[in-house]
Design a protein around this motif. Sequence first.
Motif, mmCIF file in Angstrom:
data_model
loop_
_atom_site.group_PDB
_atom_site.id
_atom_site.type_symbol
_atom_site.label_atom_id
_atom_site.label_comp_id
_atom_site.label_asym_id
_atom_site.label_seq_id
_atom_site.Cartn_x
_atom_site.Cartn_y
_atom_site.Cartn_z
ATOM 1 N N GLY A 136 0.791 -1.216 0.000
ATOM 2 C CA GLY A 136 0.000 0.000 0.000
ATOM 3 C C GLY A 136 0.829 1.274 0.000
ATOM 4 O O GLY A 136 0.283 2.369 0.149
ATOM 5 N N PHE A 137 2.148 1.154 -0.168
ATOM 6 C CA PHE A 137 3.043 2.317 -0.223
ATOM 7 C C PHE A 137 2.947 2.918 -1.628
ATOM 8 O O PHE A 137 3.735 2.615 -2.518
ATOM 9 N N ASN A 138 1.942 3.766 -1.813
ATOM 10 C CA ASN A 138 1.604 4.292 -3.136
ATOM 11 C C ASN A 138 1.935 5.785 -3.212
ATOM 12 O O ASN A 138 1.347 6.580 -2.490
ATOM 13 N N ARG A 139 2.837 6.152 -4.105
ATOM 14 C CA ARG A 139 3.272 7.541 -4.226
ATOM 15 C C ARG A 139 2.813 8.118 -5.554
ATOM 16 O O ARG A 139 3.294 7.704 -6.610
ATOM 17 N N PHE A 140 1.874 9.059 -5.491
ATOM 18 C CA PHE A 140 1.374 9.723 -6.697
ATOM 19 C C PHE A 140 1.997 11.110 -6.868
ATOM 20 O O PHE A 140 1.715 11.784 -7.856
ATOM 21 N N VAL B 51 0.085 13.941 -20.906
ATOM 22 C CA VAL B 51 0.344 14.414 -19.544
ATOM 23 C C VAL B 51 -0.807 14.010 -18.625
ATOM 24 O O VAL B 51 -0.586 13.543 -17.495
ATOM 25 N N GLY B 52 -2.046 14.180 -19.112
ATOM 26 C CA GLY B 52 -3.204 13.803 -18.313
ATOM 27 C C GLY B 52 -3.200 12.327 -17.973
ATOM 28 O O GLY B 52 -3.433 11.934 -16.825
ATOM 29 N N LEU B 53 -2.903 11.492 -18.973
ATOM 30 C CA LEU B 53 -2.879 10.042 -18.732
ATOM 31 C C LEU B 53 -1.765 9.647 -17.769
ATOM 32 O O LEU B 53 -1.958 8.809 -16.881
ATOM 33 N N LEU B 54 -0.586 10.248 -17.949
ATOM 34 C CA LEU B 54 0.551 9.882 -17.098
ATOM 35 C C LEU B 54 0.412 10.433 -15.687
ATOM 36 O O LEU B 54 0.789 9.771 -14.705
ATOM 37 N N ALA B 55 -0.130 11.649 -15.566
ATOM 38 C CA ALA B 55 -0.205 12.306 -14.253
ATOM 39 C C ALA B 55 -1.274 11.717 -13.358
ATOM 40 O O ALA B 55 -1.200 11.846 -12.136
ATOM 41 N N ILE C 7 -0.048 6.651 -13.283
ATOM 42 C CA ILE C 7 0.698 6.533 -12.025
ATOM 43 C C ILE C 7 -0.169 5.898 -10.941
ATOM 44 O O ILE C 7 0.325 5.112 -10.122
ATOM 45 N N MET C 8 -1.475 6.177 -10.951
ATOM 46 C CA MET C 8 -2.381 5.584 -9.967
ATOM 47 C C MET C 8 -2.508 4.078 -10.189
ATOM 48 O O MET C 8 -2.507 3.285 -9.230
#
Length: 950
Positions: free
Chosen positions: A432-436, A529-533, A537-538
């Motif tokens: 659960g260590f998730n960094r966005f 950018v929208g897809l990657l950001a 990443i999520m």
Amino acid sequence: MGHQPGAPLFLMIGKLFSLLAGGDTTKIAYWINFSSVIFSAATVMFLYWTITLIANKLYTKEKTIADTLTVIATGVVGALAFTFSDTFWFSAVESEVYSLSILFTAIVFWAILKWEQHTDDRWLVLIAFVIGLSIGVHLLSLLAIPAVVLVYYFKKTAKPTTFGIIKAIGAAGVIWVIVQFVIIQYFVLFAAKFDLFFVNTLGFGFGYGAMAFILLLAGSISFVIYYSIKHKKYNLNLGMICLTFVLFGFSSYFLIIIRADAKPSLNLSNPDNAFALYGYLGRTNYEKTPLLYGQTFDARQISGKETFTKYRKGKEKYEVSGKGVDIEYDKNLLFPRTYSDKPGHINFYKQWLNLADGQTPSFAQNLKFFASYQVGFMYWRYFFWNFVGRQNDNQGQGGYSEGNWITGIKSLDAVRLGNQTNLPPSIVDNEGFNRFYGLPLILGIAGLFFLYRRNRNDTLVITTLFLFTGLAIIIYLNQDPLQVRERDYAYVGSFYAYAIFIGFGVFAIREWLSRFNAPKLSLVIASLVGLLAAPAIMGVQGWGDHDRSGKTTALEWAKNYLNSCAPNAILFVTADNDTFPLWYAQEVERIRTDIRVVNIQYLSDDSYINQMKLKLNNSAPLPVKMPTEKYVNGVRDYIQYDDFGIKDSVELKDLLSVLTSDEKSDMLPLTDGSFVNFLPTKNFKLTVDPDQLIKTHTISAKDKDKVAKQMEWNYNKNIMFKSDLALLDIIANNNWERPIYFESNVSEDTYVGLGKYLYLEGYALRLLPFKVDPNDTRDKLEKTNSDLMYDNLMHKFDFKGFKTAKYMDPESRRVAQSSWTAYNSLTTNLVMEGKMDKARNILVKSVKDIPLKSYSIDDSINRFQTIQNMYALNEIKAANSLTNETFEFLNKELTYIASLEPERFNAYVRDIKLGMYVLSNLHRVAEGYKQTELSNKIGKKYEELLARFS
């Protein structure tokens, strides 16, 4: 029949999906789980359509291909961002109501946009029907009503005003009250009152009055519809048709009465009549929470005012079962947020608000708790989980190391959580260590500002949906602290609304890039950018803790629990998480149906006790000897302890005869002239016949000398609730004919004082009347009925789910930890009993079956016990290896804690004490077994850390 308030439509749809199993009972869970997948996928589809509907309104002229592609990219990014949001993703892969609930919310919001597009009021009728249907699943879609009304207001009003918006939201509040209370509860209450009159006054049978009310209601609505058509009153007609369709949807609750009346094997609350259904819908078994005005946690009750009469279904008439009472307190506040008087909650309030003993929270402190805990910790923390990042999957209760939100930017996170360099394995190795890095949040903020500039009305509508499905729930629920599980699923509608803004982040980026006069390139860059950001990443970061592939630990836990028990056993359990897997195993897959699983909490309900008196599957009726009239609802709900000065222990059957007596000589008089039963002593005993134990195979003949002539124990509560009364009735009258077991790892009061007579035989604790050695200081979880437990663990237990699960969630880890504890206890006792071969076999199996990964410092306790057993069985090499692993883990964990500012140490006191305790004992054991090099290494680090923490 599930627990209050039920989900009948969800049950019916689940039944349809279960048929896809084709009669294979082992596939039913898979297909019902798959229903959540379908509902969630449909939700994403409706979200895409919703975003594109809003985006298309930004163009008043014909769109270019680039414009069309921008609209599509906006919908794709927003919908996929929601797809991979933590909370929604969790619900999408579990068999629960929340995925279907958010689907209904999505349909409602999409439908009002379609109405806005076409101005066809049939869309409003559809919305009413969907809201009615959603009542049979979950009430989340009701919170979309304010957004729906705002869309209606903006469409119908040429020049919206602030006052007009306030009036629209007020009208939405009225509609919500009508649906939430008038339709869902008061219609049922009116039906119950009609039934009471027809049954008790007119002499009809049960149900005739309720049916008369339904017919009267249907006739009245039909007449108003006819009147509206005849006199061309369009709005009245539309309102009545919408009401009718809400009721059509709500009619799924007929299933509850029909199914309860059929008396299925699991029939919680037995809502087979109008009064029972009213209580079922009103969740009367749950504590009442103050909302606008109420008590503080340290308030004393000063009086009680009777407000209504409770009824139960008798043999021929409705009978009074009690009175509803509103309690008055000596200390009250407006908007009470610090109201719970449970000891753990009181301590939490004091710590959170820095209150001194005896200090009453002021109104300002009360608001501080609301802002910092209820809003900050119980909402914004969850919001940031979804769109900023998550520390780990551990449940948070306010500490620095569990369940917090993080960005992944170490300097920012360090401000709140302390030093973020050299983070320990318990954090960085947690799935659960998730960094966005806050990118989805930033994209959503950009989309919010962009949409606000281009279409303020739609921005206000989406923001209204966001607030009412998020912060408004916080206000309404008024949660007390120390919740038993994370509650983020309640706010998924709010995250749905924010995902719309994330989608419009694509528009914001394209608009900014369009300044450079490269429309096609700006579209491509904005989309990427929208897809990657956001979704990319999520999805990548969140995959690990949302992958349920191979996860069968719940079923195996249930099978192992049932296989811990001897044939025809009675197994007492508590709590939903522990009860439902057992019921599933028995009722669906027909595993060990000879065992009667009894949920102690449900024994407080008379209908549940009645079910215990009936045969269920292969389980004979339980020996409940109390007549029904002794425990009906409203009778002996609780019995107060009043010290009668009895020094000797009282035979349990004799005591029960007094507790269930209706003779005034066995009761206490009250000031109002009435009499009540009371508990005159806490010293109980049960005389034991050893020959009966041998006859019923409770013990073997060789263990006859171990049996005590009588069991004596002290009841550990000041109040005997009906559930305890029923439990003791079963124990007293069982005569050892059926083995009795209790769930392990639950609160001490569950065992009604019998702890010293409980022995592990696997997962479950068996009640055995063995003599108690006063010098034996072992806890009940350390005492084993070794030979039987050995057979169970070696031949009947299945742990393959620990190996096949791609992700071990916290519940699975809890099961693994308790399994390891049981293995360790048995191994230790077998060594003490001189059964070395058996002890070695169990040790080998435990190391093979149980995942040895350390998730927290708590796991080091089990590792240390295994190390002790390895050394005791002369498995020196394996012991040294495990000691090294445990030392390295503790070294990293404690070194990290030592790197924090000393003022943060208090939050880690338990971890420090536990880690240092294990280090000290690892040093001692290694030294004792002449492992000098290893012992010196551990001892040196122990001294370093001790100096730092001191």
